[in-house]
Scaffold this active site. Structure first.
Site, PDB file in Angstrom:
ATOM      1  N   ASN A 135       0.843  -1.211   0.000  1.00 39.97           N
ATOM      2  CA  ASN A 135       0.000   0.000   0.000  1.00 39.97           C
ATOM      3  C   ASN A 135       0.876   1.259   0.000  1.00 39.97           C
ATOM      4  O   ASN A 135       0.643   2.198  -0.764  1.00 39.97           O
ATOM      5  CB  ASN A 135      -0.903   0.042   1.239  1.00 39.97           C
ATOM      6  N   ASN A 167       4.210  -0.878  13.286  1.00 42.46           N
ATOM      7  CA  ASN A 167       2.959  -1.531  12.856  1.00 42.46           C
ATOM      8  C   ASN A 167       2.692  -2.857  13.580  1.00 42.46           C
ATOM      9  O   ASN A 167       2.775  -3.936  12.987  1.00 42.46           O
ATOM     10  CB  ASN A 167       3.044  -1.780  11.343  1.00 42.46           C
ATOM     11  N   SER A 210      -5.281   1.401   5.976  1.00 48.13           N
ATOM     12  CA  SER A 210      -4.124   1.919   5.240  1.00 48.13           C
ATOM     13  C   SER A 210      -3.891   3.436   5.351  1.00 48.13           C
ATOM     14  O   SER A 210      -3.125   3.986   4.561  1.00 48.13           O
ATOM     15  CB  SER A 210      -4.086   1.444   3.780  1.00 48.13           C
ATOM     16  N   ASP A 216      -0.325   3.598   6.160  1.00 51.86           N
ATOM     17  CA  ASP A 216       0.481   3.152   5.010  1.00 51.86           C
ATOM     18  C   ASP A 216       0.609   4.277   3.977  1.00 51.86           C
ATOM     19  O   ASP A 216       1.691   4.536   3.442  1.00 51.86           O
ATOM     20  CB  ASP A 216      -0.160   1.937   4.327  1.00 51.86           C
ATOM     21  N   TYR A 231      -7.637 -14.738   8.169  1.00 47.78           N
ATOM     22  CA  TYR A 231      -6.366 -14.776   7.424  1.00 47.78           C
ATOM     23  C   TYR A 231      -5.922 -16.201   7.115  1.00 47.78           C
ATOM     24  O   TYR A 231      -6.095 -17.104   7.936  1.00 47.78           O
ATOM     25  CB  TYR A 231      -5.248 -14.138   8.267  1.00 47.78           C
TER      26      TYR A 231
HETATM   27  P1  ADP Z   1      -2.440   3.849  11.505  1.00 50.28           P
HETATM   28  O1  ADP Z   1      -3.182   3.610  10.203  1.00 50.28           O
HETATM   29  O2  ADP Z   1      -1.036   3.385  11.464  1.00 50.28           O
HETATM   30  O3  ADP Z   1      -3.230   3.442  12.726  1.00 50.28           O
HETATM   31  P2  ADP Z   1      -3.078   6.597  12.261  1.00 50.28           P
HETATM   32  O4  ADP Z   1      -4.461   6.231  12.656  1.00 50.28           O
HETATM   33  O5  ADP Z   1      -2.222   7.239  13.280  1.00 50.28           O
HETATM   34  O6  ADP Z   1      -2.233   5.413  11.624  1.00 50.28           O
HETATM   35  O7  ADP Z   1      -3.215   7.536  11.007  1.00 50.28           O
HETATM   36  C1  ADP Z   1      -2.144   7.780  10.131  1.00 50.28           C
HETATM   37  C2  ADP Z   1      -2.275   9.159   9.575  1.00 50.28           C
HETATM   38  O8  ADP Z   1      -3.514   9.268   8.892  1.00 50.28           O
HETATM   39  C3  ADP Z   1      -2.306  10.239  10.626  1.00 50.28           C
HETATM   40  O9  ADP Z   1      -1.001  10.655  10.948  1.00 50.28           O
HETATM   41  C4  ADP Z   1      -3.093  11.330   9.938  1.00 50.28           C
HETATM   42  O10 ADP Z   1      -2.237  12.075   9.102  1.00 50.28           O
HETATM   43  C5  ADP Z   1      -4.055  10.572   9.050  1.00 50.28           C
HETATM   44  N1  ADP Z   1      -5.379  10.445   9.685  1.00 50.28           N
HETATM   45  C6  ADP Z   1      -5.852   9.438  10.440  1.00 50.28           C
HETATM   46  N2  ADP Z   1      -7.124   9.666  10.831  1.00 50.28           N
HETATM   47  C7  ADP Z   1      -7.475  10.868  10.303  1.00 50.28           C
HETATM   48  C8  ADP Z   1      -8.666  11.685  10.309  1.00 50.28           C
HETATM   49  N3  ADP Z   1      -9.781  11.317  10.940  1.00 50.28           N
HETATM   50  N4  ADP Z   1      -8.632  12.852   9.640  1.00 50.28           N
HETATM   51  C9  ADP Z   1      -7.530  13.239   8.952  1.00 50.28           C
HETATM   52  N5  ADP Z   1      -6.399  12.530   8.914  1.00 50.28           N
HETATM   53  C10 ADP Z   1      -6.348  11.363   9.562  1.00 50.28           C
END
Ligand code: ADP
Length: 310
Positions: free
Chosen positions: A32, A165, A255, A258, A100
């Site tokens: 991704n 991750n 993702s 990702d 999975y």
């Molecule tokens: P992961 O997918 O590894 O759990 P996160 O949830 O921390 O990662 O989200 C990764 C990135 O995606 C964040 O740093 C942010 O930039 C963006 N992001 C996540 N959720 C939102 C949201 N509700 N609105 C805007 N950006 C978001």
């Protein structure tokens, strides 16, 4: 030309569309990230390092990589194994559940294909990315070899990039994970942890605590993701807080991290500042979570990134 490698597993995805219909596609964290990087920065040579089988789905997966302009010279074909697969279903409350089949996948054998000649070639690159999932799935018997390869790459000047991750179900024990992550943080030049991932492992509950936890390691660039809250970065002891504009119409957060990783690293490889790279990564993640599935349609994604000034 700048070159980045993404090592890990891409799986066959089967998504339930209705009681009688499955939609088949391909997804996996490193894949991704590679896709979103290449879509935003076509001038960066982006390779996937993995192992597939010799079956038709493996062939289609390779073709998919190529259709996303990813370099497949390090996509190896195992003589008897096949790719991992997962099934995803969303219930009437929007809750996702997964099944999975990946415990005997070809990708677990990837390290066996990294012979001396291949490693010499990889040493010419700029960045090598792997995740906690990449680490969890490689055969335990290949771990020593994996760390040797990484040490060689680092000595050759390739920047080592690690996203923890954490997926508990892929590990035998927390102790095992911590031992492997310790080696990863020791070698990493850049790390992109999410706060949630490290909470379970190290009892750290904030971006500040994550930065503090990583202090003893010599990691030049730390990028801590915290969902829509914020992103905090630290480079050479300079701490920066970056504001994220929350997306209100979240459809599927698969993702997000990702997409952020891929676009952030593409931006850094293209000479952008950390602040600009964070904004572009966040914009990409924000676009992806407004679409179902791991890989957003190309036109919708590209449109959002053009708006972001790419
Ligand atoms: P992961 O997918 O590894 O759990 P996160 O949830 O921390 O990662 O989200 C990764 C990135 O995606 C964040 O740093 C942010 O930039 C963006 N992001 C996540 N959720 C939102 C949201 N509700 N609105 C805007 N950006 C978001």
């Amino acid at each position: 030309m700048n070159t980045i490698y993404f090592m890990g597993e891409c799986m066959v995805e089967l998504r339930a569309m209705s009681a009688a219909t499955l939609h088949q596609s391909f997804a996996g964290d490193v894949y991704n990230s590679a896709v979103y990087l290449k879509r935003c920065f076509p001038e960066v040579s982006t390779s996937v390092i993995t192992a597939l089988g010799q079956d038709n789905l493996s062939k289609k997966m390779r073709e998919r990589f190529e259709s996303e302009q990813l370099d497949t010279q390090y996509v190896f074909s195992h003589e008897s194994k096949v790719p991992g697969m997962y099934y995803i279903e969303t219930d009437e409350h929007g809750e996702r559940s997964f099944i999975y089949w990946r415990s005997d996948s070809a990708a677990k054998k990837t390290v066996e294909f990294l012979n001396a000649e291949c490693v010499d070639q990889l040493c010419q690159g700029d960045m090598f990315f792997f995740s906690g999932i990449s680490l969890a799935i490689i055969d335990k018997t290949s771990r020593d070899q994996f760390w040797k390869v990484l040490e060689q790459l680092k000595s050759a000047g390739v920047k080592i990039v690690f996203d923890p991750n954490y997926r508990a179900r892929l590990w035998d024990s927390v102790e095992d994970t911590k031992a492997q992550y310790h080696s990863a943080f020791n070698l990493a030049d850049i790390t992109l942890p999410g706060v949630e991932d490290l909470t379970t492992l190290y009892d750290v509950h904030s971006v500040e605590a994550v930065i503090e936890y990583l202090k003893p390691y010599q990691i030049n660039e730390i990028v801590v993701k915290n969902g829509p809250e914020s992103v905090i970065t630290q480079q050479n002891n300079t701490l920066q807080s970056h504001t994220i504009i929350p997306v209100t119409t979240v459809v599927d957060t698969t993702s997000a991290g990702d997409a952020f990783n891929g676009v952030y690293l593409g931006a850094r490889l293209s000479g952008k500042s950390i602040a600009t790279a964070v904004q572009l990564g966040a914009k990409a993640a924000g676009a992806v979570i407004q679409q179902p599935g791991a890989i957003a349609p190309k036109d919708v994604f590209q449109h959002a990134m053009v708006e972001a000034g790419i």
